[in-house]
Write a protein that holds these residues in place. Sequence first.
Motif, PDB file in Angstrom:
ATOM      1  N   HIS A  22       0.755  -1.195   0.023  1.00 21.21           N
ATOM      2  CA  HIS A  22      -0.067  -0.032  -0.033  1.00 21.21           C
ATOM      3  C   HIS A  22       0.972   1.416   0.025  1.00 21.21           C
ATOM      4  N   CYS A  23       2.053   0.894   0.409  1.00 22.54           N
ATOM      5  CA  CYS A  23       3.049   2.286   0.378  1.00 22.54           C
ATOM      6  C   CYS A  23       3.467   2.760  -1.057  1.00 22.54           C
ATOM      7  N   ARG A  24       2.633   3.066  -1.826  1.00 23.47           N
ATOM      8  CA  ARG A  24       3.128   3.318  -3.223  1.00 23.47           C
ATOM      9  C   ARG A  24       2.471   4.596  -3.940  1.00 23.47           C
ATOM     10  N   TYR A  25       2.884   5.681  -3.300  1.00 23.69           N
ATOM     11  CA  TYR A  25       2.503   7.088  -3.689  1.00 23.69           C
ATOM     12  C   TYR A  25       3.603   7.921  -4.046  1.00 23.69           C
ATOM     13  N   ALA A  26       3.154   8.585  -5.047  1.00 27.89           N
ATOM     14  CA  ALA A  26       4.020   9.425  -5.723  1.00 27.89           C
ATOM     15  C   ALA A  26       4.645  10.476  -4.997  1.00 27.89           C
ATOM     16  N   LEU A  27       5.774  10.683  -4.861  1.00 32.93           N
ATOM     17  CA  LEU A  27       6.503  11.488  -3.857  1.00 32.93           C
ATOM     18  C   LEU A  27       6.491  12.921  -4.533  1.00 32.93           C
ATOM     19  N   VAL A  91       8.983   2.168  -5.154  1.00 33.63           N
ATOM     20  CA  VAL A  91       8.771   1.826  -6.590  1.00 33.63           C
ATOM     21  C   VAL A  91       9.750   2.954  -7.344  1.00 33.63           C
ATOM     22  N   VAL A  92      10.319   2.758  -8.508  1.00 31.19           N
ATOM     23  CA  VAL A  92      10.964   3.834  -9.207  1.00 31.19           C
ATOM     24  C   VAL A  92      10.403   3.766 -10.679  1.00 31.19           C
ATOM     25  N   GLY A  93       9.855   4.945 -11.132  1.00 31.20           N
ATOM     26  CA  GLY A  93       9.665   4.900 -12.417  1.00 31.20           C
ATOM     27  C   GLY A  93      10.641   5.877 -13.242  1.00 31.20           C
ATOM     28  N   THR A  94      10.927   5.355 -14.602  1.00 24.53           N
ATOM     29  CA  THR A  94      11.620   6.395 -15.467  1.00 24.53           C
ATOM     30  C   THR A  94      11.434   6.329 -16.828  1.00 24.53           C
ATOM     31  N   GLN A  95      11.909   7.506 -17.403  1.00 20.30           N
ATOM     32  CA  GLN A  95      11.477   7.785 -18.824  1.00 20.30           C
ATOM     33  C   GLN A  95      12.822   8.331 -19.391  1.00 20.30           C
ATOM     34  N   GLY A  96      12.855   8.397 -20.897  1.00 16.50           N
ATOM     35  CA  GLY A  96      13.977   9.139 -21.565  1.00 16.50           C
ATOM     36  C   GLY A  96      13.424  10.202 -21.962  1.00 16.50           C
ATOM     37  N   MET A 170      17.465  11.104 -18.649  1.00 19.23           N
ATOM     38  CA  MET A 170      16.238  10.418 -17.613  1.00 19.23           C
ATOM     39  C   MET A 170      15.360  11.398 -17.296  1.00 19.23           C
ATOM     40  N   ARG A 171      14.231  10.847 -17.111  1.00 23.45           N
ATOM     41  CA  ARG A 171      13.247  11.422 -16.297  1.00 23.45           C
ATOM     42  C   ARG A 171      12.729  10.443 -15.102  1.00 23.45           C
ATOM     43  N   VAL A 172      12.290  10.945 -14.003  1.00 27.03           N
ATOM     44  CA  VAL A 172      11.943  10.108 -12.918  1.00 27.03           C
ATOM     45  C   VAL A 172      10.964  10.503 -11.897  1.00 27.03           C
ATOM     46  N   GLU A 173      10.323   9.342 -11.443  1.00 27.10           N
ATOM     47  CA  GLU A 173       9.382   9.464 -10.478  1.00 27.10           C
ATOM     48  C   GLU A 173       9.632   8.510  -9.008  1.00 27.10           C
ATOM     49  N   LEU A 174       9.714   8.857  -8.105  1.00 27.66           N
ATOM     50  CA  LEU A 174       9.885   7.860  -6.797  1.00 27.66           C
ATOM     51  C   LEU A 174       8.714   7.687  -6.129  1.00 27.66           C
ATOM     52  N   TYR A 175       8.373   6.519  -5.702  1.00 27.89           N
ATOM     53  CA  TYR A 175       7.089   6.414  -5.154  1.00 27.89           C
ATOM     54  C   TYR A 175       7.482   5.567  -3.689  1.00 27.89           C
ATOM     55  N   GLY A 176       6.446   5.918  -2.527  1.00 35.52           N
ATOM     56  CA  GLY A 176       6.768   5.363  -1.467  1.00 35.52           C
ATOM     57  C   GLY A 176       5.990   6.284  -0.301  1.00 35.52           C
ATOM     58  N   CYS A 177       6.234   6.185   0.991  1.00 31.79           N
ATOM     59  CA  CYS A 177       5.480   6.966   1.942  1.00 31.79           C
ATOM     60  C   CYS A 177       6.581   7.470   2.973  1.00 31.79           C
ATOM     61  N   LEU A 757       1.092   1.605 -12.460  1.00 28.69           N
ATOM     62  CA  LEU A 757       1.388   3.175 -13.137  1.00 28.69           C
ATOM     63  C   LEU A 757      -0.124   3.782 -13.031  1.00 28.69           C
ATOM     64  N   TYR A 758      -1.037   3.045 -12.431  1.00 32.28           N
ATOM     65  CA  TYR A 758      -2.239   4.101 -12.217  1.00 32.28           C
ATOM     66  C   TYR A 758      -2.626   3.980 -10.891  1.00 32.28           C
ATOM     67  N   SER A 759      -1.610   3.734  -9.807  1.00 30.63           N
ATOM     68  CA  SER A 759      -1.870   3.835  -8.467  1.00 30.63           C
ATOM     69  C   SER A 759      -2.391   5.193  -8.085  1.00 30.63           C
ATOM     70  N   SER A 760      -1.913   6.380  -8.528  1.00 30.74           N
ATOM     71  CA  SER A 760      -2.452   7.518  -8.282  1.00 30.74           C
ATOM     72  C   SER A 760      -4.016   7.921  -8.526  1.00 30.74           C
ATOM     73  N   ASP A 761      -4.518   7.160  -9.363  1.00 31.94           N
ATOM     74  CA  ASP A 761      -5.864   7.156  -9.711  1.00 31.94           C
ATOM     75  C   ASP A 761      -6.959   6.439  -8.577  1.00 31.94           C
ATOM     76  N   TYR A 762      -6.152   5.951  -7.828  1.00 32.99           N
ATOM     77  CA  TYR A 762      -6.933   5.234  -6.847  1.00 32.99           C
ATOM     78  C   TYR A 762      -6.836   5.830  -5.516  1.00 32.99           C
ATOM     79  N   TYR A 763      -7.852   5.979  -4.592  1.00 34.34           N
ATOM     80  CA  TYR A 763      -7.966   6.599  -2.995  1.00 34.34           C
ATOM     81  C   TYR A 763      -7.891   5.350  -2.061  1.00 34.34           C
ATOM     82  N   ARG A 764      -6.909   5.260  -1.103  1.00 31.81           N
ATOM     83  CA  ARG A 764      -7.163   4.270  -0.270  1.00 31.81           C
ATOM     84  C   ARG A 764      -7.820   4.593   1.067  1.00 31.81           C
TER      85      ARG A 764
END
Length: 877
Positions: A22-27, A91-96, A170-177, A757-764
């Motif tokens: 459950h600890c997977r929120y964009a930081l 979680v770590v998300g990356t793009q070019g 690189m482009r980056v997003e980090l996820y956690g809590c 990828l769509y964890s931010s579309d959901y509310y816990r």
Amino acid sequence: MHLFLLLILHATAAVGQIDPAHCRYALGMEDGRIRDEDITASSQWYETTGPQYARLNREEGEGAWCPQGQLEPSDTQYLQVDLGRLTFLTVVGTQGRYARNSGNEFARAYRLNYSRDSVLWKSWKSRLGKEVIQGNKNAYESVINDLHPPVIARHVRLIPVTKPSTAVCMRVELYGCPWDDGLISYSAPEGQLLMAPGYPVASLNDSTYDGAHERRRLLGGLGQLTDGVVGLDDFLVTRQLQVWLGYDYLGWRNDSLGAPGHVEMDFLFDKQRNFTSMKVHSNNMFSRGVKIFSSVTCWFKPRLIASWEAEPVTFKTVLDDRNPSARYVTVPLRRRAARALRCRFFFADVWMMFSEISFQSEDTILPTLMTLSVTPSPASEGSTATPAPTTADPSASGRPDDGNTPILIGCLVTIILLLVIIIFLILWCQYVCKVLEKAPRRILDEEVTVRLSSCSDTIVLQTPPVPPRSGHTATGPTSTDPHYERVFLLDPQYQNPAVLRNKLPELSQSAEASACGGGYAEPDVTQCTPHQGFHGPAPHYAETDIVRLQGVTGSNMYAVPALTVDSLTRKDISAAEFPRQQLVFREKLGEGQFGEVHLCEAEGLPEFLGEGSPLPDGDGCSVLVAVKQLRPDATSQARNDFLKEIKIMSRLNDPNIIRLLCVCVTSDPLCMVTEYMENGDLNMFLSQREMESTLTHANSIPSVSLSDLLHMSVQISSGMKYLASLNFVHRDLATRNCLLDRRLTIKIADFGMSRNLYSSDYYRIQGRAVLPIRWMAWESILLGKFTTASDVWAFGVTLWEIFTLCKEQPYSLLSDEQVIENTGEFFRNQGRQIFLYAPPLCPPSLFELMMRCWSRDIPDRPTFEGLYQALRPHVGP
């Protein structure tokens, strides 16, 4: 004093154990909560490719961070992010660098370094010891990687790795809590091997410990005792795959330690805290000589340079020789103030095994009344027994020290006065809170704007700037719309479903009728009939029903009539059994509590299904499929739910609904194989495209036409019309749950909920249930009522997504809590509810159809048959 302690305990909430699932929120890389000055790098190619541009899904500057020059295999260039506080990173998300098709640089792999103090850096390794993480295959798609194990850090470095000499961006997003536990290291004896006659060898070491190993002791790091993974009742069974027996536990044998009889552990924290309790998850398989600890004694150190305080806390456990279940043992720590703890756990049998240790503490540091004398550290040489606390003895000297007595009395009086002041403040705060709760919530008229503007008949070629898709309110320049600032007075009680039912007045007859009329209601949801009031406070928040929104593999569960989900066995399954060895794993799409969703190639599937197969034309050898797989350790209830889901899926047969193709249920793990479309989901497809126009662009960005969007809308309405004819309620209709093939054929799916990828579309809700609240009707959020009419509401939001090309999240300028409060405005129906604005790309008649889908009263919403008939004429034959 007892009253004071009671008030403090009620006033301060203890922090619970973190759950990595459950600890997977964009930081905050994408939405700007992480500031530019907190993002640094070892180098940059140009000013416009500096580290501040390394934000996922953003294309400011030249579109990404790029280190200077060609990256060589021996280079160590890095992007560093300061998270501002200790964080549990999962979680770590990356793009070019895509830069609207003008860039094509990306990192095919990278390493991750992290630090808790910006001085000592550690290298992340997987549970199997791998340091390199797979990166991107192109410049535009984001790649999401779960960290197994997760790490606890404040500073993070991403180090791109390459084999040939190449340019990297690189482009980056980090996820956690947030890591509110505050623990920054623990030290303990190394784990040991369990070798018992008749049993396999179990290695009970801390395999992910990131500190030092010296003289058979773990020093200065964190590991499996803080990774959120709780061991099972049988310590030989692990939650992870492809690891050794005993992996989830750190264990010791009684007679193998230098100081027999106990295990001594030190715990160091980021700051001084008042500790209320310690929770230790311990194995209790007494049939193999393993028991929870018999007692524990803890000493406290207020500062790092101070000595251990004389008075310890001792707690004796109640041993259980009847129940072999592993369990949490809660040790009260009496609100003692400290920066470090030293605890001795005493054996109750041959073995003692821990899988998790967490601490509950309070930020407010209050003085602790201690004895005046100080003993040496409990780890003094040759010490094996618990030292007895000592107190100052007035008879030890010939007469009392008259010089110190006034000072002591003054200190005690000061402490008492402080306690009285604190008690008064607490009582006053409680009184003020009660008054505020009784006061009506007022919203200033000028603070609310209902965006009902109709759109022009002319297609607008370029949409205005919109904030990024995120579950958080944007903080960049795009969030300065004054109409969305301070729209609601936020109330933290909206996090608690039990309180929500008392937030709104009793339902009126019209609200009752609209909530009960039309559509199919799930069997367990609170029922009502026209002209019959609710019993008790309203509206009812059916939390137990909402929890079942998510299935065992993480996908959403259709709500279906009770007759279709009666108990069944494998013999009741009509789908053909497919040879599981012909399923070739490609990637993991998502996961749930008891299972996972995989993208696989099914070799020979067209021949296996024969004529009449729903598969698209291909080479006849292998096709892409989605495989929902149940984990072997799933509960019997989860297995039964999985089989019910197979039966539900087997009833679906429509060209616009994902179909069940075959199953693998003759042996574990149970699997169901469904269709998958080569173009992926509609959200990702549209977000990478622009509308066709008469203008030509130097960079040929893929485009779609208005007729394409209408064709997609018709197909979705057709598929939902079919589900409604069966009285099936989807409950999670959105573009992320619509798959697309190369011919723009859409099939409605159900596993968007399981994708990171769509964890931010959901509310816990308190970490237990996930809700797509931005797509949900007001009665679904407030009453827990899901019907075909609530699917119609979600269809309206899905249309809105399509005609914004999925460039923006619904209600993107409202936080999750504000979205929930907005549903309260729909319930009150006083004209203050906020609607989604009209997308510039949609015709006015289509936006009017969307608005009908969002009607407050259920009978006023169109049916899916009516929606299909309204949309069908806009698409050619």
